[in-house]
Design a protein around this motif. Structure first.
Motif, PDB file in Angstrom:
ATOM      1  N   ARG A  15       1.086  -1.164  -0.147  1.00 51.41           N
ATOM      2  CA  ARG A  15      -0.300   0.061  -0.014  1.00 51.41           C
ATOM      3  C   ARG A  15       0.698   1.125   0.099  1.00 51.41           C
ATOM      4  O   ARG A  15       1.918   1.363   0.611  1.00 51.41           O
ATOM      5  CB  ARG A  15      -0.888  -0.165   1.343  1.00 51.41           C
ATOM      6  CG  ARG A  15      -1.756  -1.184   1.459  1.00 51.41           C
ATOM      7  CD  ARG A  15      -2.864  -1.354   0.419  1.00 51.41           C
ATOM      8  NE  ARG A  15      -3.864  -0.295   0.530  1.00 51.41           N
ATOM      9  CZ  ARG A  15      -5.205  -0.476   0.962  1.00 51.41           C
ATOM     10  NH1 ARG A  15      -5.324  -1.727   1.325  1.00 51.41           N
ATOM     11  NH2 ARG A  15      -6.010   0.482   0.931  1.00 51.41           N
ATOM     12  N   PRO A 266      -9.478   4.610  -4.760  1.00 57.26           N
ATOM     13  CA  PRO A 266     -10.672   4.243  -3.736  1.00 57.26           C
ATOM     14  C   PRO A 266     -11.768   4.831  -4.238  1.00 57.26           C
ATOM     15  O   PRO A 266     -13.035   4.252  -4.167  1.00 57.26           O
ATOM     16  CB  PRO A 266     -10.234   4.870  -2.444  1.00 57.26           C
ATOM     17  CG  PRO A 266      -8.900   4.967  -2.408  1.00 57.26           C
ATOM     18  CD  PRO A 266      -8.342   5.476  -4.056  1.00 57.26           C
ATOM     19  N   ASN A 293      -4.143  -2.204  -5.018  1.00 56.90           N
ATOM     20  CA  ASN A 293      -4.557  -2.551  -3.501  1.00 56.90           C
ATOM     21  C   ASN A 293      -5.363  -1.427  -2.753  1.00 56.90           C
ATOM     22  O   ASN A 293      -5.828  -1.587  -1.632  1.00 56.90           O
ATOM     23  CB  ASN A 293      -3.480  -2.856  -2.680  1.00 56.90           C
ATOM     24  CG  ASN A 293      -2.714  -4.059  -3.070  1.00 56.90           C
ATOM     25  OD1 ASN A 293      -3.441  -4.923  -3.985  1.00 56.90           O
ATOM     26  ND2 ASN A 293      -1.329  -4.377  -3.297  1.00 56.90           N
ATOM     27  N   GLU A 296     -11.159  -0.275  -3.579  1.00 56.70           N
ATOM     28  CA  GLU A 296     -12.219  -0.960  -2.496  1.00 56.70           C
ATOM     29  C   GLU A 296     -13.437  -1.340  -2.907  1.00 56.70           C
ATOM     30  O   GLU A 296     -13.887  -2.549  -2.468  1.00 56.70           O
ATOM     31  CB  GLU A 296     -12.376   0.129  -1.413  1.00 56.70           C
ATOM     32  CG  GLU A 296     -11.251   0.556  -0.732  1.00 56.70           C
ATOM     33  CD  GLU A 296     -11.537   1.744  -0.014  1.00 56.70           C
ATOM     34  OE1 GLU A 296     -12.695   2.531  -0.015  1.00 56.70           O
ATOM     35  OE2 GLU A 296     -10.390   2.353   0.813  1.00 56.70           O
TER      36      GLU A 296
END
Length: 349
Positions: A15, A266, A293, A296
């Motif tokens: 991340r 995101p 990563n 979401e």
């Protein structure tokens, strides 16, 4: 494996360690609202460039601050008696964004998605088009002294960033595509390689009209991390700038965080396809996985190539992405026939 970064098992959980910049959502909401408020019409003029299976339009659409951006609109010609799937006379759309230093060039240079049956918008990159292809869109904005490339243009303030303007153009290209002749506005995909991949991901994150996104070896992912892993251009140009402006590193990186795709990821809500060359010396895999990563809401399709460099899977990726887009957008044409007076191409300019 030719390793230039972390091993794959670590990449799968990597991340971006930097926090997202404060007020990032407001920054982009304000930027896009201001540009949409300044927007003029979308213009599409049919041009004869000698193509026999594709109809070509020279497009001008309003981008950042309402400024004109050029594009090609390439619409496959349907065989007689074959109707486009979905709304009669319309096709699913691929909005294609281009790599660093290139412009829209000539229409016949970029026919891959039209060749697969999609209507294709090839979006010019403002202020680019002299490294590997030609461009037609100026960037009428000055900035404080930067280095030779684009990453350092406007790093004195988030509002001055070159990439703020370019990412805004990408978002508004999707708005324009929905209004073009032959487009199905409910089936728009954004795609690109390298810089184009970053623009595609940003457009999908910031424009809910994007129904699917495909990015190969995307740029602008984990900018601060890239400086630790590679000195290849364009990141090398940023490193060169910081080697001269020695006391400004954190200030500059905090500004560039506003256009870092790992902080926009995101917001992705649509089906997402990303390809990564694990031996990529230009866009390091860890930065890309930092964006992957951070997604979401959807589980992205991720293709990795152990010996792939900045091309990642190259033509193999293109073939896979074309099939993936057809799966998520629906077929480009249906094998059913219409009477001559209902032919979708009849009467088109």
């Amino acid at each position: 494996m030719v390793r230039v970064d972390l091993p794959l098992e670590q990449l799968r959980t990597y991340r971006n360690p930097r926090p997202a910049p404060p007020g990032l959502a407001e920054y982009w909401d304000r930027t896009l609202a201001q540009s949409r408020a300044a927007a003029g019409p979308v213009r599409a003029d049919r041009v004869d460039v000698g193509l026999r299976t594709v109809t070509c339009y020279d497009v001008t659409f309003p981008g950042f601050a309402g400024e004109d951006v050029r594009a090609w609109w390439l619409v496959p010609v349907l065989p007689d008696g074959v109707a486009a799937a979905g709304t009669p006379g319309t096709r699913p759309v691929v909005v294609e964004f281009l790599g660093y230093g290139g412009g829209r060039g000539l229409p016949h240079e970029r026919l891959i998605w039209a060749g697969h049956g999609f209507a294709q918008l090839v979006v010019d990159s403002r202020g680019q088009g002299s490294i590997w292809n030609t461009g037609d869109t100026p960037d009428p904005h000055g900035s404080v002294a930067g280095s030779l490339g684009l990453l350092t243009k406007g790093v004195d303030h988030p509002d001055h960033l070159y990439y703020r303007r370019l990412l805004t153009d990408a978002v508004l290209a999707v708005d324009a595509a929905a209004r073009l002749p032959g487009a199905d506005p409910s089936r728009i995909a954004a795609v690109g390689h390298s810089q184009g991949g970053a623009l595609a991901l940003a457009a999908a994150a910031l424009n809910p009209a994007v129904a699917a996104v495909g990015a190969r070896a995307p740029f602008l992912c984990g900018i601060a991390r890239a400086l630790e892993v590679t000195d290849a251009e364009p990141y090398g140009d940023l490193a060169r700038y910081l080697s001269v402006h020695r006391t400004r590193t954190e200030d500059v990186l905090a500004v560039l965080d506003h256009v870092d795709v790992s902080f926009l990821a995101p917001r992705l809500r649509c089906p997402t396809w990303i390809s990564v060359g694990l031996a990529d010396p230009i866009c390091p895999p860890s930065g890309i996985f930092g964006a992957i990563n951070a997604i979401e809401a959807v589980a992205p399709e991720v293709r990795t190539w152990p010996y792939g460099g900045h091309e990642a899977g190259g033509a193999h990726d293109d073939a896979h992405l074309a099939a993936w887009l057809a799966e998520h957008l629906g077929p480009a044409a249906a094998d059913h026939h219409l009477p001559p007076d209902q032919h979708p191409n009849q009467g088109q300019p």
